[in-house]
Design a protein around this motif. Sequence first.
Motif, PDB file in Angstrom:
ATOM      1  N   LEU A  42       0.872  -1.008   0.003  1.00 21.26           N
ATOM      2  CA  LEU A  42       0.305  -0.111  -0.368  1.00 21.26           C
ATOM      3  C   LEU A  42       1.098   1.341  -0.178  1.00 21.26           C
ATOM      4  O   LEU A  42       0.236   2.151  -0.587  1.00 21.26           O
ATOM      5  CB  LEU A  42      -1.056   0.126   1.022  1.00 21.26           C
ATOM      6  N   THR A  43       2.119   0.776   0.604  1.00 12.08           N
ATOM      7  CA  THR A  43       2.905   2.340   0.638  1.00 12.08           C
ATOM      8  C   THR A  43       3.484   3.014  -0.890  1.00 12.08           C
ATOM      9  O   THR A  43       3.273   4.033  -1.204  1.00 12.08           O
ATOM     10  CB  THR A  43       4.291   2.253   1.028  1.00 12.08           C
ATOM     11  N   TYR A  44       3.100   1.985  -1.678  1.00  6.16           N
ATOM     12  CA  TYR A  44       3.585   2.060  -3.009  1.00  6.16           C
ATOM     13  C   TYR A  44       2.120   2.175  -3.604  1.00  6.16           C
ATOM     14  O   TYR A  44       2.135   3.368  -5.160  1.00  6.16           O
ATOM     15  CB  TYR A  44       3.799   0.915  -3.861  1.00  6.16           C
ATOM     16  N   ALA A  45       0.681   1.715  -3.557  1.00 15.10           N
ATOM     17  CA  ALA A  45      -0.655   2.921  -3.774  1.00 15.10           C
ATOM     18  C   ALA A  45      -0.207   3.887  -3.598  1.00 15.10           C
ATOM     19  O   ALA A  45      -0.810   4.692  -4.546  1.00 15.10           O
ATOM     20  CB  ALA A  45      -1.604   2.118  -3.352  1.00 15.10           C
ATOM     21  N   PHE A  46       0.169   4.706  -2.496  1.00 13.85           N
ATOM     22  CA  PHE A  46       0.558   6.462  -2.451  1.00 13.85           C
ATOM     23  C   PHE A  46       0.944   7.002  -4.015  1.00 13.85           C
ATOM     24  O   PHE A  46       0.336   7.707  -4.598  1.00 13.85           O
ATOM     25  CB  PHE A  46       0.992   6.751  -1.188  1.00 13.85           C
ATOM     26  N   VAL A  47       2.333   6.473  -4.103  1.00 14.53           N
ATOM     27  CA  VAL A  47       3.165   6.562  -5.182  1.00 14.53           C
ATOM     28  C   VAL A  47       1.625   6.870  -6.841  1.00 14.53           C
ATOM     29  O   VAL A  47       1.813   7.604  -7.600  1.00 14.53           O
ATOM     30  CB  VAL A  47       4.331   5.508  -5.074  1.00 14.53           C
ATOM     31  N   ALA A  48       1.392   5.604  -6.933  1.00 14.60           N
ATOM     32  CA  ALA A  48      -0.086   4.923  -7.413  1.00 14.60           C
ATOM     33  C   ALA A  48      -0.838   6.017  -8.120  1.00 14.60           C
ATOM     34  O   ALA A  48      -0.824   6.790  -8.761  1.00 14.60           O
ATOM     35  CB  ALA A  48      -0.311   3.916  -7.929  1.00 14.60           C
ATOM     36  N   LEU A  49      -0.848   6.123  -6.868  1.00 11.42           N
ATOM     37  CA  LEU A  49      -2.243   7.409  -6.816  1.00 11.42           C
ATOM     38  C   LEU A  49      -1.610   8.874  -7.427  1.00 11.42           C
ATOM     39  O   LEU A  49      -3.034   9.348  -7.889  1.00 11.42           O
ATOM     40  CB  LEU A  49      -2.678   7.589  -5.013  1.00 11.42           C
ATOM     41  N   GLY A  50      -0.634   9.171  -6.845  1.00 10.23           N
ATOM     42  CA  GLY A  50       0.475  10.708  -7.018  1.00 10.23           C
ATOM     43  C   GLY A  50       0.355  10.698  -8.766  1.00 10.23           C
ATOM     44  O   GLY A  50       0.094  10.781  -9.135  1.00 10.23           O
ATOM     45  N   LEU A  51       0.576   9.020  -9.627  1.00 10.48           N
ATOM     46  CA  LEU A  51       0.843   9.027 -10.686  1.00 10.48           C
ATOM     47  C   LEU A  51      -0.545   8.718 -11.914  1.00 10.48           C
ATOM     48  O   LEU A  51      -0.621   9.406 -12.592  1.00 10.48           O
ATOM     49  CB  LEU A  51       1.420   7.672 -11.036  1.00 10.48           C
ATOM     50  N   VAL A  52      -1.919   8.508 -10.754  1.00 13.61           N
ATOM     51  CA  VAL A  52      -2.861   8.509 -11.454  1.00 13.61           C
ATOM     52  C   VAL A  52      -3.346  10.280 -12.270  1.00 13.61           C
ATOM     53  O   VAL A  52      -3.286  11.122 -12.809  1.00 13.61           O
ATOM     54  CB  VAL A  52      -4.429   7.685 -10.766  1.00 13.61           C
ATOM     55  N   ILE A  53      -3.371  11.304 -11.115  1.00 14.38           N
ATOM     56  CA  ILE A  53      -2.886  12.476 -11.153  1.00 14.38           C
ATOM     57  C   ILE A  53      -2.419  13.249 -12.187  1.00 14.38           C
ATOM     58  O   ILE A  53      -2.579  13.677 -12.980  1.00 14.38           O
ATOM     59  CB  ILE A  53      -3.124  13.310  -9.483  1.00 14.38           C
ATOM     60  N   CYS A  54      -0.920  12.946 -11.981  1.00 11.71           N
ATOM     61  CA  CYS A  54      -0.127  13.302 -12.282  1.00 11.71           C
ATOM     62  C   CYS A  54      -0.089  13.023 -14.015  1.00 11.71           C
ATOM     63  O   CYS A  54       0.114  13.920 -15.223  1.00 11.71           O
ATOM     64  CB  CYS A  54       1.278  13.471 -11.727  1.00 11.71           C
ATOM     65  N   TRP A  55      -0.109  11.858 -13.987  1.00 12.20           N
ATOM     66  CA  TRP A  55       0.382  11.073 -15.714  1.00 12.20           C
ATOM     67  C   TRP A  55      -1.529  10.513 -16.127  1.00 12.20           C
ATOM     68  O   TRP A  55      -1.598  11.422 -17.217  1.00 12.20           O
ATOM     69  CB  TRP A  55       0.940   9.681 -15.071  1.00 12.20           C
ATOM     70  N   GLY A  56      -2.140  10.326 -15.248  1.00 15.01           N
ATOM     71  CA  GLY A  56      -3.493  10.093 -15.618  1.00 15.01           C
ATOM     72  C   GLY A  56      -4.402  11.277 -16.584  1.00 15.01           C
ATOM     73  O   GLY A  56      -4.758  11.497 -17.682  1.00 15.01           O
ATOM     74  N   TYR A  57      -4.110  11.920 -15.294  1.00 10.59           N
ATOM     75  CA  TYR A  57      -5.114  13.263 -15.732  1.00 10.59           C
ATOM     76  C   TYR A  57      -4.392  14.157 -16.757  1.00 10.59           C
ATOM     77  O   TYR A  57      -4.232  15.336 -16.820  1.00 10.59           O
ATOM     78  CB  TYR A  57      -5.690  13.846 -14.574  1.00 10.59           C
ATOM     79  N   GLY A  58      -2.944  14.417 -15.788  1.00 11.04           N
ATOM     80  CA  GLY A  58      -2.125  15.830 -16.442  1.00 11.04           C
ATOM     81  C   GLY A  58      -1.028  15.583 -17.954  1.00 11.04           C
ATOM     82  O   GLY A  58      -0.973  16.154 -17.881  1.00 11.04           O
ATOM     83  N   GLY A  59      -1.064  14.151 -17.795  1.00 12.38           N
ATOM     84  CA  GLY A  59      -0.418  13.569 -18.523  1.00 12.38           C
ATOM     85  C   GLY A  59       1.315  13.734 -18.788  1.00 12.38           C
ATOM     86  O   GLY A  59       1.727  14.053 -19.510  1.00 12.38           O
ATOM     87  N   ILE A  60       1.685  14.014 -17.970  1.00  6.55           N
ATOM     88  CA  ILE A  60       3.238  14.010 -17.070  1.00  6.55           C
ATOM     89  C   ILE A  60       3.627  12.922 -16.433  1.00  6.55           C
ATOM     90  O   ILE A  60       2.922  12.589 -15.877  1.00  6.55           O
ATOM     91  CB  ILE A  60       3.512  15.397 -16.254  1.00  6.55           C
ATOM     92  N   LEU A  61       4.542  11.834 -17.768  1.00  6.50           N
ATOM     93  CA  LEU A  61       5.240  11.407 -17.325  1.00  6.50           C
ATOM     94  C   LEU A  61       6.197  11.395 -16.135  1.00  6.50           C
ATOM     95  O   LEU A  61       7.121  11.296 -17.028  1.00  6.50           O
ATOM     96  CB  LEU A  61       5.168   9.834 -18.069  1.00  6.50           C
ATOM     97  N   SER A  62       5.989  11.195 -14.749  1.00  8.10           N
ATOM     98  CA  SER A  62       7.606  10.953 -14.180  1.00  8.10           C
ATOM     99  C   SER A  62       7.699   9.804 -14.176  1.00  8.10           C
ATOM    100  O   SER A  62       7.122   8.956 -13.394  1.00  8.10           O
ATOM    101  CB  SER A  62       7.051  11.723 -12.908  1.00  8.10           C
TER     102      SER A  62
END
Lengths: 379, 308
Positions: A42-62
């Motif tokens: 679940l600690t990685y799930a926090f990262v994945a959650l952030g990536l949904v906002i930043c990559w999925g919605y924002g289109g910024i792949l970090s």
Amino acid sequence: MNDSRFATRSELIGILVLAVFLVVILPLCLDVFRLNLVAKYLTYAFVALGLVICWGYGGILSLGQGVFFGLGGYCMAMFLKLEASSVENTKIQSTPGIPDFMDWNQITALPFFWKPFHSLTFTIAAVILVPGLFALIIGAAMFKRRVGGTYFAIITQAVAAILTILIVGQQGYTGGINGMTDLRTLKGWDIRPDHAKIVLYFFEVGLLFACIFIAQFVRHSKLGRILVAMRDREDRVRFSGYSVANFKIFAFCIAAIFAAIGGAMFALNVGFMSPSFVGIVPSIEMVIYTAVGGRLSILGAVYGTILVNFAKTSLSESFPELWLFGLGGLFIAVVLAFPNGLAGIWGDYVQPRISKLIGTRKPKAGWTDSSVADGAPAE
Amino acid sequence: MFGDYSIGDLGSIFVMQGFAGLILFSVYVLMALGLAIIFGQMGVINMAHGEFMILGAYVTWMTSNFFQSYLPSLFSGYFFLAMILAFLASGALGMLVEWVLIRHLYKRPLDTLLATWGLSLMLQQAYRSIFGAREVGVELPQWMLGSLHVTDSIEVPINGVFVMGLTVLITIGVAYIMFRSRWGRQVRAVVQNRIMAGAVGINTAKVDRYTFALGCGIAGVAGSAFTMIGSTGPTSGQLYIVDTFLVVVFGGAASLLGTIASAFSISQTQSTLEFFMSGSMAKVLTLLAVVGILMLRPQGLFALKVRK
């Protein structure tokens, strides 16, 4: 669709299901060892959650989320390490009262940037502020100059490489390749026994839901719609008078802070922190969790993370040879066949059939709010 | 940090580190040439580039073993055959990968990154299953061992010089193919305007496939050359990939000259700094400088002036 609300009805049901799954079902079904594994996932799930906002919605792949995970984790680990290296605990060292790896590396006094980490309040602030500021600086430097897409991905990757080399190289200050091990207590409360693991698990799930609510809020606010618009047609948003760079910086910072919270929880749950969670390989794996769960689905990211990690643990236990083939094949399959991941499969195939079976609602034509398959423009 | 050395010492240090840097430069150029074609020309992010290099290295290793067992009299020249085989093997694999995977993803560059990362994991495991997890080293023929004495304080290993010579030859070859041959013109036409290139009768799908295969083939040759200066294991490819991408991006993705210039500046900076501080700090400073400059000049050193 009602925009002012924070979640639609089906999303609320989804959150409720996830809550029951994490709070009731898993703790009842699993022993403490397995539950602690789930806490680690679940600690990685926090990262994945952030990536949904930043990559999925924002289109910024970090490709450098490991950096923020690591910064958060190291901040927390420094506090725990200082607590574990009290004068009584370290009296066999040549200089008692400093972390053991410093002693091994002939450092005789606590470095200045370690000193504030005696305070828990400072540590918690640092877990959020250090990665947040770091993301702000990187984001501002890149997005103001309209660096995006591929280039941004490669530069974040380089940042991950730099931080890893730095941590490994500066052994005396960071514990080097072994990282910070032997973390024991949090404000005198032992984090190692079973009951502490359970408390930490529930605390972590609580934090995760807080982050899910924030993500939901972002998604349903005007901000979320601007992010999606920006991902699909950046120029048009810019010409409409929005400051594209600032929105991107915001999304990137949110993702960084989520990742850092995950990292801090990792240090608490697992009891150590090392550079092997900072570098390029873990950073890309974190992107994969998001991709498998569904880059547009907040809840999908959590399920994806649990599923991939569970598969990783069980497969690599029984078939170490097959595991990498399986994981590699999974990436390729997700990219080629299911660009929206598990959430996309659920939304496109499963949910319509269920609805049809129950006869409650007409099946939706498509699940996604915008097709990823067409692709956000790269630059 | 310069205070402790006299001017003469410093001159000597810079020359010596300069030579070391030149070998590093050759390594970077070899790694980056294939990627400059695949990423710079086609826009595909190939995270499996390192694994294509490793394939070339393994092919070289197998060739050397074969020559050692069956043709020991010809052992001194095995290397030239090995390079050709490495090129063919990596190129063929590249063609297959393009056909199975990459051609579906041309419109989604970031997804090529994920898919090729998956590919790289599978290749790594394949190498581990076939060749074992151990690192393998290639036996060098007699004439490649030893070093050249330039002056008293400067010594250059012969295998390093050989890699440098090879780099020059391959670079000239790639430049010729891209800028002088009919096929290179087709590649550049497709890159600049795919629809128009298709309209004048260029088979763009075929051009894509062969471009990707060429890039992978060059990676194979690079891997083959690497066996002369180090050993190879299943996961060695991952070590190179970030450096390689940075070299290509720093130079300006679509420019061959830029790739060479950026490889030169990065390698020289690193090798000079390495003398004055630990290798890891030199690397950190070099990478930081590269990232810093990229923030100022996002399109790289030698950006093509194009309208978007």
